[in-house]
Enzyme design. Structure first.
Site, PDB file in Angstrom:
ATOM      1  N   GLU A  39      -7.237   7.896  98.921  1.00  0.00           N
ATOM      2  CA  GLU A  39      -6.525   7.940  97.638  1.00  0.00           C
ATOM      3  C   GLU A  39      -5.535   9.085  97.746  1.00  0.00           C
ATOM      4  O   GLU A  39      -5.940  10.241  97.837  1.00  0.00           O
ATOM      5  CB  GLU A  39      -7.494   8.180  96.482  1.00  0.00           C
ATOM      6  N   GLU A  64       6.696  13.613  95.456  1.00  0.00           N
ATOM      7  CA  GLU A  64       5.636  14.129  94.593  1.00  0.00           C
ATOM      8  C   GLU A  64       5.757  15.651  94.505  1.00  0.00           C
ATOM      9  O   GLU A  64       5.873  16.330  95.517  1.00  0.00           O
ATOM     10  CB  GLU A  64       4.260  13.768  95.167  1.00  0.00           C
ATOM     11  N   CYS A  97      -2.884  13.211  90.142  1.00  0.00           N
ATOM     12  CA  CYS A  97      -2.247  12.201  91.001  1.00  0.00           C
ATOM     13  C   CYS A  97      -1.566  11.154  90.136  1.00  0.00           C
ATOM     14  O   CYS A  97      -0.608  10.528  90.565  1.00  0.00           O
ATOM     15  CB  CYS A  97      -3.274  11.569  91.917  1.00  0.00           C
ATOM     16  N   LYS A 130     -17.043  17.987 101.816  1.00  0.00           N
ATOM     17  CA  LYS A 130     -16.253  19.213 101.952  1.00  0.00           C
ATOM     18  C   LYS A 130     -15.281  19.284 100.778  1.00  0.00           C
ATOM     19  O   LYS A 130     -14.309  18.532 100.693  1.00  0.00           O
ATOM     20  CB  LYS A 130     -15.444  19.218 103.256  1.00  0.00           C
TER      21      LYS A 130
HETATM   22  P1  TAP Z   1      -4.589  18.091 100.537  1.00  0.00           P
HETATM   23  O1  TAP Z   1      -3.886  19.299 101.007  1.00  0.00           O
HETATM   24  O2  TAP Z   1      -4.335  16.821 101.259  1.00  0.00           O
HETATM   25  O3  TAP Z   1      -6.146  18.468 100.578  1.00  0.00           O
HETATM   26  C1  TAP Z   1      -7.162  17.595 100.121  1.00  0.00           C
HETATM   27  C2  TAP Z   1      -8.451  17.929 100.842  1.00  0.00           C
HETATM   28  O4  TAP Z   1      -8.285  17.648 102.236  1.00  0.00           O
HETATM   29  C3  TAP Z   1      -8.851  19.397 100.761  1.00  0.00           C
HETATM   30  O5  TAP Z   1     -10.251  19.478 100.717  1.00  0.00           O
HETATM   31  C4  TAP Z   1      -8.301  19.957 102.065  1.00  0.00           C
HETATM   32  O6  TAP Z   1      -8.933  21.131 102.489  1.00  0.00           O
HETATM   33  C5  TAP Z   1      -8.587  18.804 103.003  1.00  0.00           C
HETATM   34  N1  TAP Z   1      -7.770  18.788 104.221  1.00  0.00           N
HETATM   35  C6  TAP Z   1      -6.590  19.412 104.441  1.00  0.00           C
HETATM   36  N2  TAP Z   1      -6.173  19.162 105.708  1.00  0.00           N
HETATM   37  C7  TAP Z   1      -7.112  18.375 106.294  1.00  0.00           C
HETATM   38  C8  TAP Z   1      -7.242  17.779 107.591  1.00  0.00           C
HETATM   39  N3  TAP Z   1      -6.329  17.930 108.537  1.00  0.00           N
HETATM   40  N4  TAP Z   1      -8.332  17.014 107.838  1.00  0.00           N
HETATM   41  C9  TAP Z   1      -9.272  16.828 106.879  1.00  0.00           C
HETATM   42  N5  TAP Z   1      -9.198  17.372 105.650  1.00  0.00           N
HETATM   43  C10 TAP Z   1      -8.135  18.115 105.339  1.00  0.00           C
HETATM   44  O7  TAP Z   1      -4.302  17.799  99.013  1.00  0.00           O
HETATM   45  P2  TAP Z   1      -4.466  18.791  97.780  1.00  0.00           P
HETATM   46  O8  TAP Z   1      -3.304  19.702  97.778  1.00  0.00           O
HETATM   47  O9  TAP Z   1      -5.825  19.390  97.760  1.00  0.00           O
HETATM   48  O10 TAP Z   1      -4.404  17.777  96.563  1.00  0.00           O
HETATM   49  C11 TAP Z   1      -3.211  17.335  96.065  1.00  0.00           C
HETATM   50  C12 TAP Z   1      -2.868  15.956  96.587  1.00  0.00           C
HETATM   51  O11 TAP Z   1      -3.949  15.069  96.347  1.00  0.00           O
HETATM   52  C13 TAP Z   1      -1.691  15.335  95.883  1.00  0.00           C
HETATM   53  O12 TAP Z   1      -0.885  14.663  96.820  1.00  0.00           O
HETATM   54  C14 TAP Z   1      -2.332  14.335  94.936  1.00  0.00           C
HETATM   55  O13 TAP Z   1      -1.525  13.272  94.551  1.00  0.00           O
HETATM   56  C15 TAP Z   1      -3.491  13.888  95.734  1.00  0.00           C
HETATM   57  N6  TAP Z   1      -4.530  13.351  94.856  1.00  0.00           N
HETATM   58  C16 TAP Z   1      -4.657  12.010  94.829  1.00  0.00           C
HETATM   59  C17 TAP Z   1      -5.591  11.434  94.002  1.00  0.00           C
HETATM   60  C18 TAP Z   1      -5.722   9.944  94.014  1.00  0.00           C
HETATM   61  S1  TAP Z   1      -7.079   9.322  93.425  1.00  0.00           S
HETATM   62  N7  TAP Z   1      -4.791   9.177  94.491  1.00  0.00           N
HETATM   63  C19 TAP Z   1      -6.403  12.245  93.206  1.00  0.00           C
HETATM   64  C20 TAP Z   1      -6.238  13.617  93.258  1.00  0.00           C
HETATM   65  C21 TAP Z   1      -5.290  14.161  94.109  1.00  0.00           C
HETATM   66  P3  TAP Z   1      -8.388  22.602 102.044  1.00  0.00           P
HETATM   67  O14 TAP Z   1      -9.272  23.024 100.962  1.00  0.00           O
HETATM   68  O15 TAP Z   1      -8.529  23.451 103.248  1.00  0.00           O
HETATM   69  O16 TAP Z   1      -6.971  22.442 101.627  1.00  0.00           O
END
Ligand code: TAP
Length: 516
Positions: free
Chosen positions: A270, A405, A304, A195
């Protein structure tokens, strides 16, 4: 790839690089491109120009996820028995196709996510590198042979596939992060349902298209688009997903950890970061500035591993700040598929609002706004989520902008008196992903390796810049101890089985069961 309609000519964006058709994209379930059973869709728009509608994607249901999981569960029964080197041949073809399609996939990624084309080429290159690694690894699924404690007995371990992987990915590396999960999952003999983030669904459809064209059996890989709360959550709580791999925020990671933990799943998380670049008095100033511009404002700060704090020793502080502001002024904002653009927009309205709200928080906390600080406007920017690269000085370690963050182009500079204090400030956060130290002192470099609480430490390089064959991930609230990339990913996507053959011709008891 699954395109069911081409709806209209897009009136926006007169540049040569624009794509003019609006398309309807689909899920890939049970070997076919298909709509969601809901019949509903969501839009994918260009964050650099929100009048540019890229396409619509299915807003899927729990029922769609259940069909996908059932389908790949069935396929697991035979896919797990396909010899890994045979899978390696498919990866070889996949790498070739990705090289051919790199430019198209990069263009699409810039359009849906915003980072400049030179960065999205890097994202696709990371996929290629990950696939190249899998070609070799498919012939190296090593176990161990070890001596038995008993005579005439043979002991070995083998790597064993686990089952269905539920993969949930974010939007900042729309193809690279999905490849970090899908490639080792398949190579180890698992099947998957992915997903993608709703902000960047096209890049994952492109990846799935490449897998299929490379000859991967359609039954082993599924993609289901839709919301995290519905589709993502169902993948986590579905009884038949034995593996869950999630990259995203720590807040969502905690929820996933609770649910998946109760079900005793294998979970890799992650999560967030609050990464620091330390600049010591003996640093090469020009290099330190270059690295902080790239680390702080590359991908509009939405990595990240982004450099969101720069911790500067007092002897070099003022020179560093002046040079950093001058270098930041040279960034050119715009649509990343246009020539000369070096910084794209925030990838969504929500992220832009978060960035702006943290700028207000920083000002209220008493930090000095040294550069930027506003939504960016002007020709080519007004329809997008652009924000100025922003630098705060005089930041104290207890301020929210130094601890939380932001995930945007907002950098906090903290002045410290010496190296010891720099390490202490660097570790003073709940996260532990990436770190960098600029120094010419080899002893300090090794102290940094020993004392910084992060999964990645760079010496004289930016906090961003992972390599596909090295383990990637963080300590503390950045994750749960697993790593993506390199050999460690192969350990995550396989179980170890201990195998014994007794050729003594008698039933020998193990040493612990011999009482005399
Ligand atoms: P999230 O809001 O956590 O979303 C990540 C993914 O999870 C999206 O596909 C999201 O779907 C899905 N998701 C949201 N709520 C969920 C739930 N309750 N159950 C299962 N899946 C769910 O993060 P983001 O805003 O996309 O990305 C930014 C964050 O990712 C930052 O904190 C960043 O640091 C972190 N990040 C970490 C890394 C590593 S390797 N540490 C790499 C990249 C990013 P939707 O499309 O509906 O939102």
């Amino acid at each position: 790839m699954a395109i069911t309609t081409e709806a209209r000519i897009n009136p926006s964006m007169n540049g040569k690089t624009k794509e003019t058709r609006v398309k309807t994209y689909q899920n890939f379930i049970a070997g076919k491109w298909c709509d969601s059973e809901s019949g509903e869709t969501f839009e994918n728009r260009n964050p650099a120009d929100t009048t540019d509608l890229i396409g619509t994607f299915p807003l899927s249901t729990v029922g769609d996820v259940d069909r996908a999981v059932a389908s790949v569960k069935k396929a697991f029964e035979w896919w797990r028995k396909v010899p890994a080197p045979e899978k390696g041949h498919m990866f070889f073809k996949l790498a070739e196709l990705l090289r051919e399609r790199k430019e198209r996939y990069s263009f699409d990624m810039t359009r849906e996510m915003g980072k400049p084309i030179f960065e999205t080429r890097g994202d696709v290159q990371e996929v290629i590198d990950t696939v190249d690694y899998a070609i070799g690894e498919s012939r190296r699924m090593f176990g161990h042979t070890v001596p038995s404690e008993l005579p005439n007995k043979f002991n070995m371990t083998i790597r064993f596939p686990i089952g269905v992987a539920g993969l949930i990915t974010p939007w900042n590396f729309p193809m690279a992060i999905p490849s970090w999960k899908t490639v080792p999952a398949l190579a180890c003999g698992n099947t998957f349902v992915i997903k993608p983030a709703q902000i960047t669904p096209l890049s994952v459809n492109n990846l799935i298209e490449a897998f299929l064209d490379a000859g991967f059996p359609p039954e082993v890989l599924n993609v289901v688009h839709g919301s995290g709360s519905k589709v993502g959550n169902r993948l986590v709580e579905h009884p038949d997903t034995a593996i869950v791999s999630f990259t995203g925020s720590s807040a969502v990671g905690r929820q996933i950890g609770e649910v998946g933990g109760r079900m005793l799943k294998r979970i890799s998380m992650e999560l967030g970061g609050k990464n620091a670049q330390i600049v010591l008095n003996d640093a090469d100033l020009e290099m330190a500035v270059d690295a902080a511009v790239w680390g702080g404002f590359g991908t509009t700060g939405q990595r990240c591993t982004a450099t969101s704090r720069v911790i500067v020793e007092e002897g070099i502080h003022d020179k560093f700040v002046a040079a950093y502001i001058e270098a930041t002024k040279k960034l050119k904002l715009g649509y990343g598929n246009d020539k000369g653009v070096t910084m794209g927009p925030a990838s969504s309205e929500a992220q832009l609002k978060t960035d702006l709200s943290y700028i207000e928080i920083g000002k209220k906390e008493g930090a000095t706004l040294a550069y930027g600080g506003k939504r960016a406007i002007g020709p080519g920017l007004d329809n997008g989520y652009f924000i100025e690269p922003t630098i705060f000085t005089g930041v104290k370690r207890d301020m929210r902008i130094a601890r939380e963050e932001i995930f945007g182009p907002v950098v906090s500079i903290l002045k410290v008196k010496d190296f010891k204090e720099a390490i202490d400030v660097c570790n003073d956060t709940e996260y532990g992903l990436s770190s960098a130290v600029f120094t010419k002192d080899i002893n300090k470099a090794y102290v940094a390796f020993r004392d910084i609480e992060c999964g990645l430490t760079y010496i004289n390089a930016s906090t961003i810049g992972a390599e596909a064959h090295m383990p990637f991930g963080g300590m503390k609230a950045t994750g749960n101890g697993h790593r993506e990339g390199g050999w460690e990913a192969y350990e995550f996507y396989s179980e170890t089985k201990a195998c014994y053959v007794d050729y003594s011709g008698t039933v020998q008891r193990a040493q612990i069961d011999n009482y005399v």
